[in-house]
Structures are given as C-alpha cells and as structure tokens.
Design a protein around this motif. Structure first.
Motif, short mmCIF file in Angstrom:
data_model
loop_
_atom_site.label_atom_id
_atom_site.label_comp_id
_atom_site.label_asym_id
_atom_site.label_seq_id
_atom_site.Cartn_x
_atom_site.Cartn_y
_atom_site.Cartn_z
N MET A 1 0.83 -1.21 0.00
CA MET A 1 0.00 0.00 0.00
C MET A 1 0.87 1.27 0.00
O MET A 1 0.53 2.25 -0.64
CB MET A 1 -0.95 0.00 1.20
N MET A 2 2.00 1.22 0.70
CA MET A 2 2.91 2.37 0.69
C MET A 2 3.46 2.58 -0.73
O MET A 2 3.60 3.72 -1.18
CB MET A 2 4.06 2.15 1.68
N SER A 3 3.75 1.50 -1.43
CA SER A 3 4.28 1.64 -2.80
C SER A 3 3.22 2.21 -3.73
O SER A 3 3.55 2.91 -4.69
CB SER A 3 4.78 0.29 -3.32
N GLN A 4 1.96 1.96 -3.45
CA GLN A 4 0.89 2.47 -4.30
C GLN A 4 0.70 3.98 -4.17
O GLN A 4 0.21 4.62 -5.08
CB GLN A 4 -0.43 1.75 -3.98
N VAL A 5 1.06 4.53 -3.01
CA VAL A 5 0.89 5.97 -2.81
C VAL A 5 2.21 6.73 -2.94
O VAL A 5 2.32 7.88 -2.55
CB VAL A 5 0.20 6.28 -1.45
N GLY A 6 3.23 6.06 -3.48
CA GLY A 6 4.49 6.72 -3.77
C GLY A 6 5.47 6.81 -2.62
O GLY A 6 6.42 7.59 -2.68
N GLU A 7 5.27 6.04 -1.56
CA GLU A 7 6.19 6.08 -0.42
C GLU A 7 7.27 5.00 -0.53
O GLU A 7 7.86 4.62 0.47
CB GLU A 7 5.41 5.92 0.88
N GLY A 8 7.51 4.50 -1.68
CA GLY A 8 8.51 3.46 -1.90
C GLY A 8 8.16 2.70 -3.16
O GLY A 8 7.20 3.03 -3.86
N LYS A 9 8.93 1.69 -3.45
CA LYS A 9 8.69 0.89 -4.64
C LYS A 9 8.24 -0.50 -4.27
O LYS A 9 8.60 -1.01 -3.21
CB LYS A 9 9.99 0.79 -5.46
N ALA A 10 7.46 -1.10 -5.15
CA ALA A 10 7.11 -2.50 -4.98
C ALA A 10 8.35 -3.32 -5.29
O ALA A 10 9.22 -2.89 -6.05
CB ALA A 10 5.96 -2.88 -5.91
N CYS A 11 8.44 -4.50 -4.72
CA CYS A 11 9.63 -5.35 -4.91
C CYS A 11 9.93 -5.56 -6.39
O CYS A 11 11.08 -5.52 -6.81
CB CYS A 11 9.43 -6.70 -4.22
#
Length: 199
Positions: free
Chosen positions: A146-156
């Motif tokens: 969910m963090m990756s979806q809002v731009g707070e990191g990348k998905a693996c």
C-alpha cells in the motif's frame, strides 16, 4: 420407523422418493466426477505441479522451476497469504475460483498479471521471506504494498522484475517448456474406445 414430514410433503409417494434419490445420486456422483476430472484434490496441498493442471500456467511453472526460488519456495509460499489458516484458505479458494471461471469462459489473457489483492499478498510474502535482508543488510526497511501504491517506496518487482518468472510470460513465450503435465484422468479403456471411433 422415523417420520420426516418435510420429506413426505416434498415427495408424497414412494415413486417420487425413489426418483429423488436417483436424481440426487446422479448430481452428487456427477459433481464428484467433475471435481476429480478437474483434479481439485491436488490443490489442497503445496505441490507446484498442481498449477499446471491448467495448461495456461505452463510458462509460469517452467520459469519458476528454473529460477532460484524453485529451491526454497513453492507457488503457495508467494501467492497465498500466511497470516492465518482462515485467510490462507479463503484467499486460495476465491482466487482459484476466479482462475476456474476465467479458464472455463476462455477469458484468460495471453499474459497473466496479478490483480490488486494478489499483488499485495505477493509483496507481503517477499517481505516475510526477506525481512533480514531488508532490515539488516540493505536497510531498505519495511515498505508494504500500500505504501508503494501511494508513492512512499517501490514495490519489490519494480526493481526485481524478472524474479522469479523471468519477465512477461505467455504460452508463446516459452514454447519448448518441459513441465510435469498431469496424466489424463480418463480411464485407458475409454481412451481406446474414443481412439477407435476416431479412425
């Protein structure tokens, strides 16, 4: 003798009761045969070869089999939640029924991609298996889906795109894939009979 007023009301005569038992037997027997032919029992375990019961999964099985993940992880290790047994079996059942529906209606895409719920499960399992790597060695911390979806990191898979399936797959992308395709559940005598009629 016990009396069942509801049964007597639904099936007033002996002939109706016999017909109901026969029809019920045909439905239950046909359903059991259908589940056997679908190899439904193989999905109760963790054997990755169960995934190739459906031929559309052949490239995904073949690319996983030749990846580093094949030594330590099965399909269920990555694609099913591991928080608790109820969540695991509920997700596995619902996801499996989506796959069956897509296959039976011939609506599966040539290139299969994880939908939103599956993506979250996959990333949570990446984090679960690689926690020590993320926290002690490369110190990326714990970034969830969910963090990756809002731009707070990348998905693996934003960085590890080819792990473990080697990028985009389709039936034509791995045409020579050798996988343990299941034997036909059709009895030998019936196959011979069908082959004789074809000649």
């Amino acid at each position: 003798m016990m009396k069942f007023p509801i049964i007597n009301r639904l099936f007033p005569s002996y002939k109706w009761k016999v017909a109901a038992v026969i029809i019920g037997g045909v439905i239950v027997g046909g359903g059991a045969l259908f589940m056997y032919m679908l190899r439904a029992h193989t999905y109760l375990g963790d054997d990755p070869a169960a995934c190739v019961n459906c031929h559309i999964m052949t490239p995904y099985y073949a690319t996983w089999f030749h990846s580093s993940h094949a030594r330590n992880a099965t399909c269920n290790d990555c694609h099913v939640p591991h928080e608790n047994a109820v969540k695991k079996w509920t997700f596995k059942g619902m996801d499996g029924m989506k796959h069956v529906a897509a296959f039976l209606t011939k609506s599966e895409p040539q290139v299969i991609q994880a939908h939103e719920a599956s993506s979250e499960v996959i990333m949570n399992n990446c984090i679960r298996c690689h926690t020590q790597l993320n926290t002690e060695f490369v110190k990326t911390g714990k970034i969830d889906y969910m963090m990756s979806q809002v731009g707070e990191g990348k998905a693996c898979w934003d960085c590890h795109r080819d792990v473990p399936h080697g990028g985009k797959n389709s039936l034509s992308a791995t045409p020579g894939a050798i996988v343990p395709l299941p034997e036909s559940p059709v009895p030998e005598w019936l196959r011979k009979m069908v082959n004789q009629k074809d000649k």
